[in-house]
Design an enzyme around this catalytic site. Structure first.
Site, PDB file in Angstrom:
ATOM      1  CB  SER A 127       1.139   1.275  17.516  1.00  0.00           C
ATOM      2  OG  SER A 127       2.453   1.336  17.015  1.00  0.00           O
ATOM      3  CG  ASP A 187       1.803   0.011   9.631  1.00  0.00           C
ATOM      4  OD1 ASP A 187       2.843   0.682   9.752  1.00  0.00           O
ATOM      5  OD2 ASP A 187       1.060  -0.270  10.584  1.00  0.00           O
ATOM      6  CG  HIS A 198       1.637   2.811  12.268  1.00  0.00           C
ATOM      7  ND1 HIS A 198       1.627   1.462  12.569  1.00  0.00           N
ATOM      8  CD2 HIS A 198       1.832   3.453  13.454  1.00  0.00           C
ATOM      9  CE1 HIS A 198       1.809   1.300  13.868  1.00  0.00           C
ATOM     10  NE2 HIS A 198       1.927   2.481  14.431  1.00  0.00           N
TER      11      HIS A 198
END
Length: 454
Positions: free
Chosen positions: A306, A391, A426
């Protein structure tokens, strides 16, 4: 209610301003009274013991401090200092007991627990006996007690619930997470070293490895980092990591600016127009590990996910020669394009983190470090990039674009691999066994890069 059950507190906050009201629990028909009104950038929380309210607040203290005021008149003008502000110490939590106050603090990238005796105002820190660890308050519902319960873990200690007598200073282990497979903590050790950034700031690095590991240019090392949102990387026990340590791998965490490991200023120095500090910190950590002989560029793998993917992606453009391989999971790498698109769910709320690129100052600064925009014609190391099709935080097309542009500009012979899971968002898979399968896939890639076959 306060832990003492003497008062009822109404608290409201928007993240940068607080407001609290109180009521004597024995007079439930009275009106609530205001402690301190809402002010921009004034945060505080309230607890009670004896004849005082205690406040954890950032009043004239970005890293927070502890104040108190008499319950008879707790307005702001009567707040008096108990724990002063310290630019190198971030106070995270405060709990009040009948005879003690306990705070959790970040100092030198470690969590410290301070105990203050309210009868004589003497104070001390709990000694945990390790150089690198994590200690956090557990559930402490009792007010009239000398016992404090906390959760403890480290790179070499499984998660443990412990009891601490605040008077005698004796500790007692109550419960520890079981680790299958005959884990022996005495076979591993951890330590802390420091790198020096280009601006002379010292950056902490936490290391763990199996005892007997010989450090050399052939030692495989995995360097992890995040560095955003003020999120601090705690040194906790990960049973999956043992499989790497037992194969001679050294695991390192770079506590770069952008987190809060060294206090609130550590976060402020790694966001907005200071964001590049996060990337140069990570590069400095990699250079330190190589210079001190823990590994070499041919055995060093960088790992981030991320916003940590942004970290390793930006460091990659700066110094591709430092890494054997890079693993970037759901990486936030097309920063400028995403922050220009206000229709995306997270864009406008993250202007405080990255800046609003509709302002030309932030536009050009973000562009100067965004991994996608800074790709150049040069040899890149081997890479594994992962994404989830569903995501909604880092849209799948960000890593897809990034990989395509990296492949088009890579002048070396490295492999740049892309793996998109068509069912994921995610985060990792929802089932425990699927999570282990995903982790095994990442580890298998790393072991292959290091040339470890068993």
């Amino acid at each position: 209610t306060t832990k003492s059950n003497s008062f009822v507190i109404i608290s409201t906050s928007n993240g940068i301003a607080s407001e609290c009201w109180y009521l004597d629990a024995e007079k439930p028909l009275d009106k609530f009274r205001l402690i301190a009104g809402r002010e921009q950038n004034l945060e505080y929380s309230v607890d009670h013991s004896g004849s005082h309210f205690y406040f954890l607040t950032n009043l004239n203290a970005p890293n927070f401090r502890v104040l108190r005021a008499p319950v008879t008149n707790p307005t702001l003008k009567n707040w008096k200092e108990v724990i002063p502000a310290d630019s190198s110490v971030l106070i995270l939590t405060m709990e009040a007991f009948k005879n003690h106050i306990v705070t959790t603090e970040r100092r030198d990238a470690l969590l410290k627990v301070r105990v203050i005796n309210l009868l004589n105002m003497e104070q001390h820190y709990i000694d945990f006996g390790e150089e690198v660890y994590t200690a956090l308050p557990s559930v402490n519902p009792e007010f009239n007690t000398n016992l404090f319960y906390y959760y403890y873990t480290s790179f070499t200690t499984p998660g443990s619930t412990c009891e601490y007598n605040m008077t005698t200073r004796k500790k007692r282990l109550l419960k520890q997470n079981e680790v299958l497979g005959g884990f022996d903590p005495t076979k591993y050790e951890s330590k802390r070293i420091w790198a020096t950034a280009p601006d002379s700031t010292t950056i902490p690095i936490s290391l763990v490895y199996r005892k007997g590991t010989r450090f050399s240019a052939n030692t495989p090392l995995l360097l992890y980092g995040y560095g955003a949102y003020g999120y601090s990387i705690n040194t906790t026990f990960d049973p999956n990591l043992i499989s790497l340590l037992d194969r001679g791998v050294v695991y390192a965490v770079a506590h770069v600016r952008g987190g809060q490991e060294m206090g609130r200023h550590w976060y402020n120095q790694g966001k907005l127009l200071n964001k590049k500090n996060s990337f140069t910190d990570f590069v400095a950590c990699a250079e330190k590990l190589i210079a001190d002989g823990y590994t070499s560029a041919s055995k060093l793998i960088a790992h981030g996910s991320s916003a940590g993917g942004l970290l390793v992606g930006a460091a990659l453009n700066m110094r591709p020669d430092l890494f054997k391989a890079v693993v970037a999971e759901v990486p936030f790498v097309d920063v400028l394009t995403s922050m220009l698109d206000s229709t995306q769910a997270l864009t406008t709320v993250e202007y405080n983190e990255w800046g609003n690129p509709h302002d030309s100052t932030f536009y050009y600064y973000i562009k100067s470090y965004s991994p996608y925009d800074q790709i150049k014609k040069m040899p890149y190391p081997n890479m594994l990039v992962t994404s989830g099709y569903n995501d909604n935080q880092v849209q799948y097309f960000e890593p897809v674009k990034w990989v395509a542009k990296l492949r088009a500009n890579n002048t070396g012979n490295s492999q740049i691999l892309l793996w998109i899971d068509m069912s994921l968002g995610h985060s990792q898979s929802s089932g425990r066994y699927l999570q282990l399968k995903d982790q095994a896939f990442i580890y298998a890639y790393m072991l292959n890069q290091w040339g470890i076959t068993e």
